[in-house]
Design an enzyme around this catalytic site. Structure first.
Site, PDB file in Angstrom:
ATOM      1  N   ASP A  95       0.832  -1.198   0.000  1.00  0.00           N
ATOM      2  CA  ASP A  95       0.000   0.000   0.000  1.00  0.00           C
ATOM      3  C   ASP A  95       0.874   1.259   0.000  1.00  0.00           C
ATOM      4  O   ASP A  95       2.084   1.183  -0.131  1.00  0.00           O
ATOM      5  CB  ASP A  95      -0.924  -0.064   1.220  1.00  0.00           C
ATOM      6  CG  ASP A  95      -2.161   0.798   1.097  1.00  0.00           C
ATOM      7  OD1 ASP A  95      -2.412   1.344   0.011  1.00  0.00           O
ATOM      8  OD2 ASP A  95      -2.896   0.907   2.094  1.00  0.00           O
ATOM      9  N   HIS A  96       0.253   2.405   0.206  1.00  0.00           N
ATOM     10  CA  HIS A  96       0.891   3.721   0.129  1.00  0.00           C
ATOM     11  C   HIS A  96       2.386   3.733   0.471  1.00  0.00           C
ATOM     12  O   HIS A  96       2.783   3.353   1.561  1.00  0.00           O
ATOM     13  CB  HIS A  96       0.208   4.689   1.098  1.00  0.00           C
ATOM     14  CG  HIS A  96      -1.190   5.013   0.728  1.00  0.00           C
ATOM     15  ND1 HIS A  96      -1.532   6.101  -0.032  1.00  0.00           N
ATOM     16  CD2 HIS A  96      -2.344   4.377   1.008  1.00  0.00           C
ATOM     17  CE1 HIS A  96      -2.841   6.125  -0.202  1.00  0.00           C
ATOM     18  NE2 HIS A  96      -3.353   5.081   0.416  1.00  0.00           N
ATOM     19  N   GLU A 169      -2.717   8.638   6.381  1.00  0.00           N
ATOM     20  CA  GLU A 169      -2.415   7.222   6.153  1.00  0.00           C
ATOM     21  C   GLU A 169      -0.935   7.022   6.375  1.00  0.00           C
ATOM     22  O   GLU A 169      -0.100   7.480   5.597  1.00  0.00           O
ATOM     23  CB  GLU A 169      -2.807   6.800   4.735  1.00  0.00           C
ATOM     24  CG  GLU A 169      -2.450   5.356   4.385  1.00  0.00           C
ATOM     25  CD  GLU A 169      -3.466   4.342   4.869  1.00  0.00           C
ATOM     26  OE1 GLU A 169      -3.217   3.138   4.727  1.00  0.00           O
ATOM     27  OE2 GLU A 169      -4.503   4.753   5.397  1.00  0.00           O
ATOM     28  N   HIS A 212      -9.073   9.234   3.977  1.00  0.00           N
ATOM     29  CA  HIS A 212      -8.683   8.093   4.803  1.00  0.00           C
ATOM     30  C   HIS A 212      -9.214   8.264   6.221  1.00  0.00           C
ATOM     31  O   HIS A 212      -9.418   9.376   6.688  1.00  0.00           O
ATOM     32  CB  HIS A 212      -7.148   7.988   4.877  1.00  0.00           C
ATOM     33  CG  HIS A 212      -6.507   7.564   3.604  1.00  0.00           C
ATOM     34  ND1 HIS A 212      -5.483   8.257   3.021  1.00  0.00           N
ATOM     35  CD2 HIS A 212      -6.743   6.501   2.790  1.00  0.00           C
ATOM     36  CE1 HIS A 212      -5.105   7.648   1.907  1.00  0.00           C
ATOM     37  NE2 HIS A 212      -5.857   6.583   1.749  1.00  0.00           N
ATOM     38  N   GLY A 213      -9.392   7.145   6.895  1.00  0.00           N
ATOM     39  CA  GLY A 213      -9.762   7.199   8.303  1.00  0.00           C
ATOM     40  C   GLY A 213     -11.241   7.003   8.535  1.00  0.00           C
ATOM     41  O   GLY A 213     -11.959   6.422   7.717  1.00  0.00           O
ATOM     42  N   HIS A 252      -9.740   4.667  -2.789  1.00  0.00           N
ATOM     43  CA  HIS A 252      -9.089   4.836  -1.490  1.00  0.00           C
ATOM     44  C   HIS A 252     -10.024   5.575  -0.542  1.00  0.00           C
ATOM     45  O   HIS A 252     -10.938   6.277  -0.974  1.00  0.00           O
ATOM     46  CB  HIS A 252      -7.794   5.640  -1.639  1.00  0.00           C
ATOM     47  CG  HIS A 252      -6.640   4.864  -2.167  1.00  0.00           C
ATOM     48  ND1 HIS A 252      -5.508   4.602  -1.438  1.00  0.00           N
ATOM     49  CD2 HIS A 252      -6.445   4.257  -3.366  1.00  0.00           C
ATOM     50  CE1 HIS A 252      -4.663   3.891  -2.157  1.00  0.00           C
ATOM     51  NE2 HIS A 252      -5.210   3.669  -3.334  1.00  0.00           N
ATOM     52  N   GLY A 253      -9.760   5.451   0.749  1.00  0.00           N
ATOM     53  CA  GLY A 253     -10.531   6.208   1.730  1.00  0.00           C
ATOM     54  C   GLY A 253     -12.013   5.893   1.660  1.00  0.00           C
ATOM     55  O   GLY A 253     -12.848   6.796   1.671  1.00  0.00           O
ATOM     56  N   GLY A 254     -12.352   4.611   1.647  1.00  0.00           N
ATOM     57  CA  GLY A 254     -13.740   4.233   1.444  1.00  0.00           C
ATOM     58  C   GLY A 254     -14.549   3.992   2.708  1.00  0.00           C
ATOM     59  O   GLY A 254     -15.746   3.723   2.629  1.00  0.00           O
ATOM     60  N   ASN A 274      -9.645  -0.212  -1.282  1.00  0.00           N
ATOM     61  CA  ASN A 274      -8.867  -0.426  -0.068  1.00  0.00           C
ATOM     62  C   ASN A 274      -9.762  -0.404   1.167  1.00  0.00           C
ATOM     63  O   ASN A 274     -10.616   0.473   1.313  1.00  0.00           O
ATOM     64  CB  ASN A 274      -7.806   0.668   0.077  1.00  0.00           C
ATOM     65  CG  ASN A 274      -6.689   0.543  -0.930  1.00  0.00           C
ATOM     66  OD1 ASN A 274      -6.791  -0.225  -1.889  1.00  0.00           O
ATOM     67  ND2 ASN A 274      -5.626   1.290  -0.731  1.00  0.00           N
ATOM     68  N   ILE A 275      -9.545  -1.368   2.050  1.00  0.00           N
ATOM     69  CA  ILE A 275     -10.315  -1.449   3.288  1.00  0.00           C
ATOM     70  C   ILE A 275      -9.349  -1.713   4.432  1.00  0.00           C
ATOM     71  O   ILE A 275      -8.697  -2.750   4.472  1.00  0.00           O
ATOM     72  CB  ILE A 275     -11.385  -2.559   3.209  1.00  0.00           C
ATOM     73  CG1 ILE A 275     -12.319  -2.297   2.017  1.00  0.00           C
ATOM     74  CG2 ILE A 275     -12.188  -2.629   4.508  1.00  0.00           C
ATOM     75  CD1 ILE A 275     -13.289  -3.405   1.747  1.00  0.00           C
ATOM     76  N   THR A 277      -9.529   0.747   7.836  1.00  0.00           N
ATOM     77  CA  THR A 277     -10.131   1.254   9.071  1.00  0.00           C
ATOM     78  C   THR A 277     -11.239   0.345   9.575  1.00  0.00           C
ATOM     79  O   THR A 277     -11.281  -0.012  10.759  1.00  0.00           O
ATOM     80  CB  THR A 277     -10.681   2.670   8.846  1.00  0.00           C
ATOM     81  OG1 THR A 277      -9.620   3.523   8.401  1.00  0.00           O
ATOM     82  CG2 THR A 277     -11.279   3.244  10.116  1.00  0.00           C
TER      83      THR A 277
END
Length: 343
Positions: A95-96, A169, A212-213, A252-254, A274-275, A277
């Site tokens: 990832d990132h 992130e 994100h978050g 991202h950030g879903g 992406n999952i 959190t």
């Protein structure tokens, strides 16, 4: 074939785009969360993607040395062994990775896979992410060109993030503002630099208000319909049909996204979401419940001895795995990958 070969990974992505579904990309930080992700995929009869962030790799490397490459390689090798017990196909991804960590993470991992390919083996990971969203687009794409060439030679797909995703992130932070939307010009410049497949396949993390978050539905303005505009703009530039999905998009950030927002993203070419959190919480929530319900068993209170059965990590660890696996099953349903595993 539990861990996808390069050819199978390409087939997975092609099937997702054609079928308008996406693979959940689950961040893992331990052998236990890896098993939870694999279990969730198997129970949903879905193929999927397992990914390791720089922070996750550092944690996996152990707190003594915190070596990201050691952590990532160790878990990837472990995954190659244990995944054979699950009747699904998964790809391994990192990832990132921002610019200041490329030399300590992605570039060494690319070298590991290049050595394997030179020996006639498959790469260790199937894809890696370059997050240049903190750089100027020109610098971002210049580095992307270099990494794409190296990745393609090692039979690896590159993921690029060309514009910011809000929130934080693994230490990379962006404000939540109007800059969280990729423009058609951004997409055209990306196609000019990285091509549309002729220079190697890449996944594109475009921004449509993603953050994100943790956030509640409605607190962030997502515009997944923007992805259609990006595809159409680039298709027009390159003489492709107006409905051509020229990019393999990543969501991202879903966390907190509505079902309608996810559905619109799938219709417009998202093949990976992406999952992290949500699965973190799903893993930790049963542990908290166990500890609170068994306070006098997990602790030696008032001179007592506690209960080995309650503080044994296997006891609460099984509940944690089950909780995270259930959330992965839910994600597979939301992304329409459930029941779509390779035969």
């Amino acid at each position: 074939m539990p861990i996808a070969t390069p050819e199978v990974y390409n087939e997975m992505l092609d099937r997702a785009k054609a079928g308008k579904f996406a693979y959940p990309a689950i961040n893992v930080t331990s052998s236990q969360t890896l098993h939870a992700a694999l279990r969730g995929f198997a129970e949903a009869e879905s193929d999927g993607i397992i990914q390791i962030s720089t922070g996750g790799a550092e944690f996996l490397g152990g707190q003594h040395s915190k070596d990201m490459v050691t952590g990532a390689v160790a878990l990837a090798e472990f995954a190659h062994i244990v995944a054979v017990k699950y009747d699904v196909t998964v790809a391994l991804h990192t990832d990132h990775c921002p610019k200041d960590k490329l030399d300590a993470y992605v570039r060494p991992l690319l070298a590991v896979s290049a050595e394997r390919v030179d020996r006639g083996e498959n790469p260790l990971f199937q894809s890696h992410m370059w997050d240049g969203s903190a750089e100027t687009l020109a610098d971002n794409l210049a580095i992307g060109q270099e990494l794409l060439a190296v990745a393609t030679a090692a039979k690896i797909i590159l993921e690029v993030e060309i514009t910011p995703t809000g929130g934080e992130e693994d230490g990379v932070t962006h404000e939540i503002n109007d800059e969280l939307y990729t423009t058609v010009d951004d997409a055209i410049r990306t196609a000019e630099a990285l091509g549309l497949g002729e220079k190697g396949r890449y996944l594109l993390a475009a921004s449509f208000g993603n953050v994100h978050g943790v956030y509640k539905p409605g607190n962030v303005v997502l515009r997944p319909e923007l992805l259609k505009e990006l595809n159409e703009g680039v298709a027009a530039k390159y003489g492709r049909p107006a409905d051509a999905k020229v990019f393999d998009f990543v969501f991202h950030g879903g966390s907190g996204s509505t079902e309608d927002e996810i559905r619109t993203a799938l219709e417009n070419g998202v093949v990976k979401m992406n999952i992290d959190t949500d699965t973190q919480y799903a893993f930790t929530r049963p542990v908290a419940d166990h500890m609170l319900r068994n306070y006098d068993g997990v602790l030696k209170v008032d001179g007592e001895v506690g209960s080995k059965k309650t503080y044994d990590p296997r006891t609460w660890g099984k509940s944690a795995e089950a909780g995270m696996a259930a959330r992965v099953v839910e994600a597979c349903g939301n992304l329409r990958s459930a029941g779509n595993k390779l035969k």
